[in-house]
Design an enzyme around this catalytic site. Structure first.
Site, short mmCIF file in Angstrom:
data_model
loop_
_atom_site.label_atom_id
_atom_site.label_comp_id
_atom_site.label_asym_id
_atom_site.label_seq_id
_atom_site.Cartn_x
_atom_site.Cartn_y
_atom_site.Cartn_z
N GLY A 1 0.84 -1.25 0.12
CA GLY A 1 -0.01 0.02 -0.05
C GLY A 1 0.84 1.41 -0.02
N SER A 2 0.37 2.24 0.57
CA SER A 2 1.07 3.57 0.37
C SER A 2 2.07 3.68 1.57
CB SER A 2 -0.09 4.73 0.86
OG SER A 2 -0.59 4.24 2.07
N GLY B 1 2.85 2.06 5.47
CA GLY B 1 4.03 1.38 5.70
C GLY B 1 4.69 2.06 6.92
N GLU C 1 5.91 -3.42 0.75
CA GLU C 1 5.65 -3.07 -0.72
C GLU C 1 4.83 -1.74 -0.84
OE1 GLU C 1 7.04 -4.63 -3.05
OE2 GLU C 1 7.57 -6.64 -2.39
P1 NAD Z 1 -3.33 2.28 1.42
O1 NAD Z 1 -2.19 2.49 1.92
O2 NAD Z 1 -4.56 3.32 1.45
O3 NAD Z 1 -4.33 0.89 1.63
C1 NAD Z 1 -3.50 -0.33 1.67
C2 NAD Z 1 -3.92 -1.47 2.52
O4 NAD Z 1 -3.46 -1.03 3.89
C3 NAD Z 1 -5.59 -1.41 2.72
O5 NAD Z 1 -5.77 -2.79 2.82
C4 NAD Z 1 -5.82 -0.68 3.90
O6 NAD Z 1 -6.91 -1.03 4.74
C5 NAD Z 1 -4.56 -0.85 4.85
N1 NAD Z 1 -4.32 0.02 5.97
C6 NAD Z 1 -4.14 1.25 5.76
N2 NAD Z 1 -3.59 1.92 6.79
C7 NAD Z 1 -3.19 0.94 7.63
C8 NAD Z 1 -2.79 0.99 9.01
N3 NAD Z 1 -2.38 2.21 9.67
N4 NAD Z 1 -2.50 -0.41 9.56
C9 NAD Z 1 -2.73 -1.43 8.95
N5 NAD Z 1 -3.38 -1.49 7.55
C10 NAD Z 1 -3.49 -0.40 7.03
O7 NAD Z 1 -3.20 2.10 -0.29
P2 NAD Z 1 -4.15 1.83 -1.61
O8 NAD Z 1 -4.65 3.39 -1.76
O9 NAD Z 1 -5.21 0.79 -1.33
O10 NAD Z 1 -3.35 1.58 -2.75
C11 NAD Z 1 -2.44 2.51 -3.50
C12 NAD Z 1 -0.98 2.28 -2.79
O11 NAD Z 1 -0.51 1.09 -2.74
C13 NAD Z 1 0.06 3.39 -3.68
O12 NAD Z 1 0.93 4.19 -2.81
C14 NAD Z 1 0.95 2.11 -4.47
O13 NAD Z 1 2.02 2.60 -4.92
C15 NAD Z 1 0.83 1.07 -3.50
N6 NAD Z 1 1.32 -0.25 -4.04
C16 NAD Z 1 2.41 -0.60 -3.91
C17 NAD Z 1 2.62 -1.81 -4.31
C18 NAD Z 1 4.01 -2.71 -4.23
O14 NAD Z 1 4.24 -3.72 -4.65
N7 NAD Z 1 5.02 -1.65 -3.96
C19 NAD Z 1 1.63 -2.68 -5.20
C20 NAD Z 1 0.54 -2.17 -5.17
C21 NAD Z 1 0.28 -0.79 -4.57
#
Ligand code: NAD
Length: 509
Positions: free
Chosen positions: A241-242, A246, A263
């Site tokens: 995720g973002s 992380g 990731e």
């Molecule tokens: P996001 O960070 O909003 O959410 C991702 C996941 O994390 C969701 O399931 C969310 O519920 C969970 N989450 C959010 N905050 C959390 C916390 N504090 N504790 C535990 N879980 C939490 O991301 P998004 O908008 O769904 O996806 C887009 C982002 O993901 C972009 O930044 C993109 O670059 C990244 N991404 C990275 C990869 C990679 O392999 N590097 C792959 C796909 C997406």
């Protein structure tokens, strides 16, 4: 740019329910999780969220199942993943439908996402017979020193909306053959795709005699992800995720000395050198920057073109951007589907305003489409923005189709620009000069986890390890030896002589 008409929300809801019925995965209605489609921006279904107590029970069940699963021989564990791969082949179009409905991916990219799942299953089945350790020369006579890889425990998978199925498969197929069990917290934006994946795996488990508890699904928001991050029974938290996510998950897992595989976001660049094939480069750039409506972690966000070719390249790009078909992701002609939400569109609009305020010049796109036909959906024209220097907004990942263009004079300068952002996921160079290609991929070249020559930044194959450096989080998953993150290493020394010899010639007694 042309526009294709949209299907109705009712038609999309029926299509999703038909798929779920075929998979025997129709959810009970409930509260807490809303299935929604970015295609029209409207709601599809209300589902029950997993309660904290049910999440605790799921982790306990996966933890208990680990004790028996770890003892199943790895090639037999591979049978479960082989069957999952077969079911994915059988239901490829079904699952792709859900990916399009929930994430808005165009048809060929949604099918590609499911193909990636099939590919990782094939890889993991082979891997189930290749979890090699090593034998190390012991300094002591009559001793054998070996390194063996053992199953690790429960893997908590937290995934993002933009790869609602493939990221789960990358983690789960590998974790299962490694002898781990999995608890999955998918994005709250893609619950139907998650239900379908969970159901297919449950079927594969039933058909191969594996315990169903090797996999549990948690539906809900970030609070459930936080439970996984904090739970000492979860040996590895693999979170995609973002960077913001992380930053929260990494320290929480570290605080209990758990293992985290992160990731996170990217801010990927492509360098176009004077010798590049400009037609090839332009095609690759348009796919990498505008494909998936700019919503891949590996999306191309920065173009660094040599000043001698920048004009000719930009002519090609502005012309291609002007012809991009935007609209219904199910329509064959469409290349750009919707953004995931109004927030994503607002972030794009703000980024373009900031870029202009910082001296950037909009060369193409940036507008909104289909607002009258679907006021709750957000279709954006991919934007090309000429910038001078790499400050401010250019250093950030805006999860939308914006490509910032800058020029360079020497390759050293281009490499410097490529590396001068906080993220380190993917990078490319377009050149026919072998020296330039080698330098870019060398230790003094790109600092990213993915370094490409004459292809764009997105669209990795599953055979390689996937991930990036710096704020991207440092994790690697998918192919190569990424499986090691899902196992624990055991170093065993066996004395098969009848004498006790101490290492480093120490004498005692
Ligand atoms: P996001 O960070 O909003 O959410 C991702 C996941 O994390 C969701 O399931 C969310 O519920 C969970 N989450 C959010 N905050 C959390 C916390 N504090 N504790 C535990 N879980 C939490 O991301 P998004 O908008 O769904 O996806 C887009 C982002 O993901 C972009 O930044 C993109 O670059 C990244 N991404 C990275 C990869 C990679 O392999 N590097 C792959 C796909 C997406």
């Amino acid at each position: 740019m042309t526009t294709t008409a949209l299907p109705s929300t009712d038609a999309l809801r029926r299509r999703a329910l038909d798929v779920l019925a075929r998979l025997d995965a129709v959810p009970a209605e409930g509260h807490g999780v809303r299935a929604r489609t970015p295609v029209t921006g409207e709601n599809l279904l209300d589902l029950a969220a997993t309660t904290p107590d049910a999440a605790d029970e799921a982790v306990a069940a996966a933890h208990a199942a680990f004790r028996s699963w770890r003892a199943v021989p790895a090639p037999r564990r591979g049978e479960l993943v082989r069957r999952l791969g077969d079911l994915l082949r059988e239901h490829k179009a079904d699952l792709a439908d859900l990916v399009t409905i929930e994430a808005g991916k165009i048809r060929s990219e949604a099918l590609g996402e499911v193909q990636e799942m099939i590919d990782i299953c094939d890889f993991a089945v082979g891997l189930s017979r290749q979890l090699y350790g090593r034998t190390i020369a012991s300094e002591r006579p009559g001793h054998r020193l070996t390194e063996t890889w053992h199953p690790l425990g429960v893997v908590g998978v937290i995934s993002a909306f933009n790869f609602p199925a493939a990221v789960w498969a990358w983690n789960t197929a590998v974790a299962l053959v490694c002898g781990d069990t999995v608890v999955w917290k998918p994005s709250e934006l893609t619950p139907l795709t998650a239900l379908a994946c969970d159901r297919l795996l449950a079927r594969a488990a039933d058909e191969t005699g594996a315990p169903r508890e090797v996999h549990r699904l948690l539906l809900g928001d970030r609070a459930l992800g936080e439970l996984l991050a904090d739970d000492p029974r979860v040996a590895l938290v693999s979170a995609t995720g973002s960077v913001r996510m992380g930053r929260q998950v990494g320290p929480r897992v570290a605080a209990r000395f758990g293992r985290a595989l992160l990731e996170l976001g990217g801010n990927n660049a492509a360098v176009v050198a004077p010798s590049a094939d400009l037609d090839l480069a332009a095609s690759a750039i348009v796919f990498a920057a505008a494909g998936t409506a700019g919503q891949r972690c590996t999306t191309l966000r920065r173009l660094i073109a040599h000043e001698d070719v920048a004009g000719a390249l930009l002519d090609r790009l502005t012309s291609a951007y002007g012809r991009l078909p935007i609209g219904d992701p199910f329509a064959d002609a469409t290349l750009v589907g919707p953004l995931i939400s109004g927030q994503a569109h607002e972030a794009m609009r703000r980024a373009l305003d900031t870029a202009r305020a910082e001296g950037g010049k909009l060369l193409a796109g940036g507008g909104r489409r289909l607002a009258d036909a679907a006021p709750a959906a957000f279709y954006a024209e991919p934007a090309l923005v000429r910038v001078e220097g790499q400050n401010g907004i250019v250093r950030e990942e805006t999860f939308a189709p914006i490509l910032y263009v800058q020029t360079y004079r020497t390759l050293d300068e281009a490499i410097e620009l490529n590396n001068a952002v906080p993220q380190g996921l993917s990078s490319s160079v377009f050149t026919r000069d072998v020296g330039e290609a080698e330098l870019f991929t060398s230790a003094t070249g790109s600092d990213c986890g993915i370094v490409n020559v004459n292809i764009g930044t997105s669209g990795a194959e599953i055979g390689g390890a996937f991930g990036g450096e710096k704020e991207t989080g440092g994790g690697r998953e998918s192919g190569s030896d990424a499986w090691r993150a899902y196992m624990r290493r055991s170093t065993a020394t066996v004395n098969y002589s009848d004498r006790l010899t101490l290492a480093q010639n120490v004498s005692f007694l």
